[in-house]
Design an enzyme around this catalytic site. Structure first.
Site, PDB file in Angstrom:
ATOM      1  N   LYS A 125      66.343  80.998  45.955  1.00  0.00           N
ATOM      2  CA  LYS A 125      66.196  82.189  45.120  1.00  0.00           C
ATOM      3  C   LYS A 125      67.267  82.246  44.046  1.00  0.00           C
ATOM      4  CE  LYS A 125      68.155  85.928  45.470  1.00  0.00           C
ATOM      5  NZ  LYS A 125      68.839  87.179  45.875  1.00  0.00           N
ATOM      6  N   ASP A 143      62.548  87.268  46.004  1.00  0.00           N
ATOM      7  CA  ASP A 143      63.439  87.993  46.909  1.00  0.00           C
ATOM      8  C   ASP A 143      62.585  88.935  47.752  1.00  0.00           C
ATOM      9  OD1 ASP A 143      62.696  90.006  45.182  1.00  0.00           O
ATOM     10  OD2 ASP A 143      64.730  90.693  44.775  1.00  0.00           O
TER      11      ASP A 143
END
Length: 214
Positions: A125, A143
């Site tokens: 991420k 996320d």
């Protein structure tokens, strides 16, 4: 129209409504270089952007680049970020990350996913955020907000980040990946909340396929 094309159009309609046809929202973190973005993004794990933005000005004044942070005293680095959650582990990762950037990349943040993900404390991420927003490289970061919104809207049947990323990237051209992430994360943060989503205020209520929407 095929199923994928229909879903791609629905996603574009959703993104367009959420921005009102204007530009995508700006990132919530304050930074002016890929290095500072990388640090701020690492600090933002399980912490609000607002809190990170309160800490980073003094942090960057003391440690303006990876060389200074690599040479930091770990206790002093912990003190500099002590108001941020998990500060001890984050300080450890920041110092190790800075050391690797200095010794392995000439003091420059590498614009390559594999190299970013090899840095201490950097996962997929964080690497995707830095690639998309710091270097303009097509990447779609997933996320908890993006995973939740993608599932509620009916594009994904799981919150698994890799699967969500694969599904969403297949529905959008690469040049749209970065801005789509920003749009969806803001929608998840301020409207499609984990607890008590504001369905009555949602701009895409009629396009949402969440069976529990109110």
């Amino acid at each position: 129209m095929g199923k994928i094309n229909a879903e791609a159009k629905r996603l574009e309609d959703i993104l367009g409504r959420l921005t009102g046809g204007g530009p995508p929202p700006k990132p919530g973190l304050d930074y002016d270089t890929p290095w500072r973005q990388l640090v701020a993004t690492l600090l933002s794990a399980q912490c609000t952007d607002a809190r990170v933005n309160m800490v980073t000005p003094s942090l960057f004044a003391k440690y303006p680049g990876p060389e200074e942070m690599a040479a930091a005293d770990i206790t002093e680095l912990e003190e500099a970020i002590h108001s941020i959650g998990l500060f001890r582990n984050k300080a450890k990762n920041l110092k190790a990350m800075a050391e690797k950037i200095v010794t392995g990349h000439g003091g420059e943040v590498p614009p390559v996913r594999e190299a970013l993900e090899a840095l201490p404390g950097v996962g997929r991420k964080t690497a995707s955020v830095v690639l998309a927003q710091g270097f303009g490289v097509p990447a779609f970061a997933v996320d908890t907000h993006v995973g939740r919104v993608s599932m509620r809207l009916g594009f994904s049947k799981t919150k698994d980040p890799l699967k969500v990323e694969e599904i969403m990237c297949a529905l959008l051209p690469p040049e749209r990946w970065g801005e789509a992430h920003l749009i969806l994360i803001m929608h998840g943060r301020y409207c499609c909340k984990a607890q008590r989503p504001l369905c009555g205020e949602c701009k895409v209520f009629d396009l949402c396929r969440w069976p529990e929407k109110g």
